[in-house]
Design a protein around this motif. Structure first.
Motif, PDB file in Angstrom:
ATOM      1  N   GLU B 127      10.590  72.160  48.568  1.00 29.25           N
ATOM      2  CA  GLU B 127       9.835  71.662  49.720  1.00 29.25           C
ATOM      3  C   GLU B 127      10.724  71.697  50.955  1.00 29.25           C
ATOM      4  O   GLU B 127      11.929  71.482  50.880  1.00 29.25           O
ATOM      5  CB  GLU B 127       9.359  70.228  49.444  1.00 29.25           C
ATOM      6  CG  GLU B 127       8.462  70.142  48.211  1.00 29.25           C
ATOM      7  CD  GLU B 127       8.296  68.719  47.717  1.00 29.25           C
ATOM      8  OE1 GLU B 127       8.148  67.812  48.559  1.00 29.25           O
ATOM      9  OE2 GLU B 127       8.327  68.520  46.485  1.00 29.25           O
ATOM     10  N   TRP B 149       7.749  63.541  50.315  1.00 32.30           N
ATOM     11  CA  TRP B 149       8.078  64.402  49.187  1.00 32.30           C
ATOM     12  C   TRP B 149       6.918  64.369  48.186  1.00 32.30           C
ATOM     13  O   TRP B 149       6.206  63.363  48.091  1.00 32.30           O
ATOM     14  CB  TRP B 149       9.331  63.913  48.463  1.00 32.30           C
ATOM     15  CG  TRP B 149      10.604  63.906  49.269  1.00 32.30           C
ATOM     16  CD1 TRP B 149      11.223  62.818  49.789  1.00 32.30           C
ATOM     17  CD2 TRP B 149      11.434  65.015  49.582  1.00 32.30           C
ATOM     18  NE1 TRP B 149      12.381  63.165  50.423  1.00 32.30           N
ATOM     19  CE2 TRP B 149      12.553  64.540  50.315  1.00 32.30           C
ATOM     20  CE3 TRP B 149      11.339  66.383  49.327  1.00 32.30           C
ATOM     21  CZ2 TRP B 149      13.544  65.368  50.786  1.00 32.30           C
ATOM     22  CZ3 TRP B 149      12.345  67.203  49.790  1.00 32.30           C
ATOM     23  CH2 TRP B 149      13.445  66.713  50.524  1.00 32.30           C
ATOM     24  N   SER B 150       6.751  65.435  47.470  1.00 37.49           N
ATOM     25  CA  SER B 150       5.731  65.406  46.415  1.00 37.49           C
ATOM     26  C   SER B 150       6.078  64.354  45.360  1.00 37.49           C
ATOM     27  O   SER B 150       5.212  63.720  44.773  1.00 37.49           O
ATOM     28  CB  SER B 150       5.621  66.789  45.774  1.00 37.49           C
ATOM     29  OG  SER B 150       6.872  67.157  45.215  1.00 37.49           O
ATOM     30  N   THR B 151       7.348  64.184  45.188  1.00 33.54           N
ATOM     31  CA  THR B 151       7.855  63.116  44.330  1.00 33.54           C
ATOM     32  C   THR B 151       8.997  62.443  45.079  1.00 33.54           C
ATOM     33  O   THR B 151       9.917  63.146  45.541  1.00 33.54           O
ATOM     34  CB  THR B 151       8.410  63.677  43.003  1.00 33.54           C
ATOM     35  OG1 THR B 151       7.382  64.426  42.354  1.00 33.54           O
ATOM     36  CG2 THR B 151       8.895  62.558  42.100  1.00 33.54           C
ATOM     37  N   GLY B 155      11.481  65.409  45.909  1.00 25.59           N
ATOM     38  CA  GLY B 155      10.441  66.278  45.391  1.00 25.59           C
ATOM     39  C   GLY B 155      10.859  66.942  44.092  1.00 25.59           C
ATOM     40  O   GLY B 155      11.746  66.473  43.368  1.00 25.59           O
TER      41      GLY B 155
END
Lengths: 394, 422
Positions: B127, B149-151, B155
């Motif tokens: 990302e 962040w996606s996670t 991320g």
């Protein structure tokens, strides 16, 4: 001839220019109110004189205000005086050497109203000295070495105007009125030694500045006796010497009594071209000591000396008199309890730069003194040179 | 004659052999002012500077509940270079054959907590992230709007390599790339040449002080020539969680973003002690700037939260706050101590109750002197901060007022009676 005068003038002026401001010449400057200085030229120094009763061009000496009456023509004189001193103490320890130059006299005379008007700038007291004290102080619980550096930089001078004239063909009288001036700066700086705690410690400083003010009056008379003797006397009376603190100075104003100074001198021709001179002075400094307080002692001091001048010597076909003498001077203040004095053996010569019909219009006089000062455990052995340039008829 | 006179022109002042002619000896005394006698209104502010301002990064895993990962982006890999061919002529070789590549990471072993082997991992970030604003939650956190962040924590990454780092074997870790990754990084954009360094071993915190991509290639012009390229990191930062909570009391200095402590100062102008001072000059004593030989703010250490407990030197300085009304972003004056600040080693900060002394002599002198010639009053507020700021992820903590180990003002005064003419 003119080139010789020019060279001499350049020499004196050059000397004046390269020398630092009048430098101190004795640790006895630290005693009392300072070390009295005398405004004498090279001839008077070489003859061991206190500056009164000398014939010839002695009319520029402020100690003999009547003498200028015999000058007849305008003239001037400048005096430079370097010295080299070795200080030691009878208790042992290493000796110290110091040197300095000063300009004790600048004088001029000009015929006026049937007599001679004069102007004198003279040194009176030298007060310059310094000292150190090593101490250990507590800085945040840690003992740290520190040095207290004290310095006193000051002097007293006078600027005087005078007038003298002959009242009979053999008797002259004169007087001069002067104003004391000068200043003294006393400063103490405590420097802390480098250490972790002291690295950020800043020095401590305490100082004070005072300017001097006061007046003096000198009267004198001289007479020629039987054409071969000169006798003279003079007296100087002063107001108190006021030391006025500057507005930034926390210390107080002070006033110091200045003593009445009495001088007598005589000279005579023992033979053609051979002159014998003797003179003495006296002053009572006890009132000054009272003003100083703090247990400082001083009393009457006597100064006397004499010398011989062989005037018939000629060098490069010019008059070049040779002189020798001796002088002993009591010092008013000592660095320790007890008396202090100065004793010198003197010598010197003169050199006529411009001589017309046996009248010396320009001359250099050089006096060299080898002497010592004693006071308590202090001893100073010194050489003192005095160089003066006189110009007449300009 | 001229030589004789000129010889004495160098002045040497008469100097006494002892102190008998000197004026009275000044008195130098040390004293302490309690907090209430010189200070008030203690405040701690955070958020000064950016994480990427630091010249080091941090990786941590389950270190007193704290996680930290390092993000790094590398410069482009050279596509060609000058090579001397078999005839000795320098020629441009644009047909390089890349045979190996690895990321080298330097570890400050002294400032890291591990003494044994720990495992580090390098993964390629998937990302986009902004080095100036990236944090544990957001890859980009600008005024235009955060991009999470996606996670949380950087991320998802593509794992590339791991390294068992043994501090006794050296101070660097290497993450070797396979040929596919080399090709991808050679052709990819900046976002491709970016990675995340994770610590895979629980209970430790490592300080990373540098990273570079080392690429090895063979020349097409001369098969005997092996080329080694060091591709520097162009951007580096680290993200961590959770952030340190503001202290309930006491002083805090350092961290990234940095913490500052601010206090108001009101010095007494008269003193009634200590006895040595009163004996020398009398009391009450009017305290003036000329009397201040040294002034130092003495702080006593307290332990910081373990995750932020310093393992490296924290340099501190004190600066006057020039406009108190604009705190916490108030402009500050120049440092009152040395330019590099007062270094406080970690071993001092690890012992609760240790004392440190921050010199503020110049400030105290100015405070006592009052308004300057232009009528400007001296600042009455001081800030204690790291030098430079931020210079360490960890921060130093000190006891505040109201406790047994409250700050005090150390003063060294030198006093003498007024200088008199004799």
């Amino acid at each position: 001839m003119k080139s010789m005068i020019r060279v001499a003038l350049l020499g004196i002026c050059g000397f004046t220019a390269v020398a630092a401001p009048a430098g101190a010449q004795s640790l006895f400057n630290a005693a009392g109110i300072g070390l009295p200085m005398e405004a004498l030229d090279g001839r008077a120094r070489a003859l061991g004189s206190v500056g009164v009763g000398l014939p010839g061009t002695a009319g520029f000496l402020p100690a003999d205000p009547a003498a200028s009456a015999r000058l007849l023509v305008p003239g001037g004189m400048i005096v430079a005086q370097p010295s080299w001193v070795e200080l030691s103490r009878s208790g042992g320890g290493s000796s110290r050497n110091f040197r300095g130059s000063r300009f004790p006299l600048l004088a001029a005379g000009y015929p006026f109203a049937g007599g001679m008007a004069s102007l004198h700038a003279t040194s009176v007291l030298d007060q310059q000295f310094r000292g150190e004290r090593r101490v250990t102080v507590d800085l945040l619980g840690a003992p740290v070495e520190a040095v207290d550096a004290f310095e006193q930089d000051g002097s007293v001078a006078t600027l005087a105007v005078g007038y003298a004239r002959m009242i009979t063909p053999t008797v002259a009288v004169g007087l001069s009125a002067g104003r004391y001036s000068g200043s003294v700066v006393r400063s103490l700086v405590r420097q802390f030694a480098d250490s972790a705690a002291a690295g950020a410690a800043v020095p401590y400083a305490s100082s004070g500045t005072w300017s001097y003010h006061g007046y003096q009056l000198t009267v004198g008379a001289s007479a020629d006796v039987a054409g071969i003797f000169r006798i003279a006397a003079s007296a100087t009376a002063s107001t108190e010497l006021d030391a006025v603190a500057t507005s930034q100075t926390e210390g107080a104003d002070r006033s110091f009594a200045m003593p009445l100074q009495l001088r007598v001198g005589a000279s005579g021709q023992l033979a053609p071209g051979l002159l014998l001179s003797a003179s003495a002075s006296m002053a009572d400094w006890s009132s000054t000591a009272d003003d100083l307080g703090a247990g400082i002692e001083a009393g009457s001091v006597l100064s006397f000396g004499g010398g011989l001048e062989l005037a018939s010597v000629r060098l490069f076909n010019r008059s070049s008199p040779l002189r020798v003498g001796f002088r002993r001077t009591d010092l008013p203040f000592s660095l320790e309890a007890g008396d202090a004095n100065e004793q010198v053996f003197t010598g010197g010569f003169g050199f006529a730069l411009n001589e017309t019909n046996e009248v010396v219009l320009a001359s250099l006089d050089f006096g060299l003194e080898k002497g010592r000062r004693l006071g308590g455990t202090y001893r100073e052995d010194f050489w003192r040179a005095t160089l003066s340039l006189k110009l007449l008829g300009f | 004659m001229g030589v004789v006179t000129v010889a004495a022109c160098t002045e040497t002042m008469p100097t006494g052999t002892d102190d008998s002619q000197l004026p009275g000896e000044p008195v130098t005394v040390s004293l302490q002012l309690a907090w209430d006698d010189f200070a008030s209104n203690l405040q701690v502010f955070g958020g000064f500077g950016r994480v990427d301002d630091m010249e080091s990064t941090v990786v941590a895993r389950a270190y007193d509940g704290m996680e930290s990962r390092t993000l790094v982006r590398f410069n482009a890999i050279p596509r060609s270079t000058l090579v001397r061919d078999s005839t000795g002529t320098l020629r441009t070789d644009s047909a390089l054959t890349f045979v190996d590549a690895y990321v080298v990471v330097l570890v400050d072993t002294a400032a890291s907590t591990n003494t044994g082997v720990v495992q580090l991992a390098f993964g390629q970030t998937q990302e986009m992230w902004d080095t100036r604003t990236a944090n544990w939650t957001n890859a980009v956190d600008t005024i235009g709007g955060p991009v999470p962040w996606s996670t949380p924590g950087g991320g998802v990454v593509t794992p590339l390599a791991t390294w068992d780092f043994d501090p006794s074997a050296g101070d660097s870790a290497q993450f070797f790339f396979d040929s596919a990754t080399i090709a991808q990084w050679r052709e990819g954009s900046d976002s491709v040449r970016a990675g995340r360094i994770d610590l895979l071993t629980d209970g430790h915190r490592l300080k990373l002080v540098g990273a570079a991509l080392r690429v090895i290639a063979n020349s097409a012009l001369d098969q005997d020539t092996v080329l080694i390229f060091d591709v520097p990191a162009t951007q580096a930062t680290f993200i961590y969680d959770p952030p340190a909570a503001a202290p309930l009391d006491g002083l805090r200095v350092g961290g990234s973003p940095a913490w500052r402590t601010v206090l108001d100062v009101a010095l007494p102008t008269t003193l009634d002690g200590p006895p040595a001072l009163c004996a020398a000059v009398g009391c009450p004593f009017a305290l003036g700037p000329q009397h201040v030989t040294y002034a130092g703010l003495e702080l006593r250490t307290r332990l910081s939260p373990t995750a932020f407990q310093p393992t490296d030197t924290v340099s501190m300085e004190v600066r006057p706050v020039l406009d108190k009304a604009t705190l916490p972003k108030a402009p500050l004056g120049t440092s009152l101590g040395t330019a590099e600040g007062t270094p406080v080693p970690p071993e001092v900060l690890l012992v609760e109750g240790s004392t440190i002394d921050l010199p503020i002599t110049r400030y105290v002198q100015g405070f006592l002197a009052g308004p300057d010639p232009e009528g400007r009053a001296p600042p009455t507020t001081l800030a204690i901060l790291a030098a430079p700021e931020p210079n360490t992820f960890t921060f130093a903590s000190f006891f505040g007022p109201g406790a047994a180990n409250a700050p005090v003002l150390n003063l060294v005064l030198t006093v003498s009676p007024p200088m008199e003419i004799r």
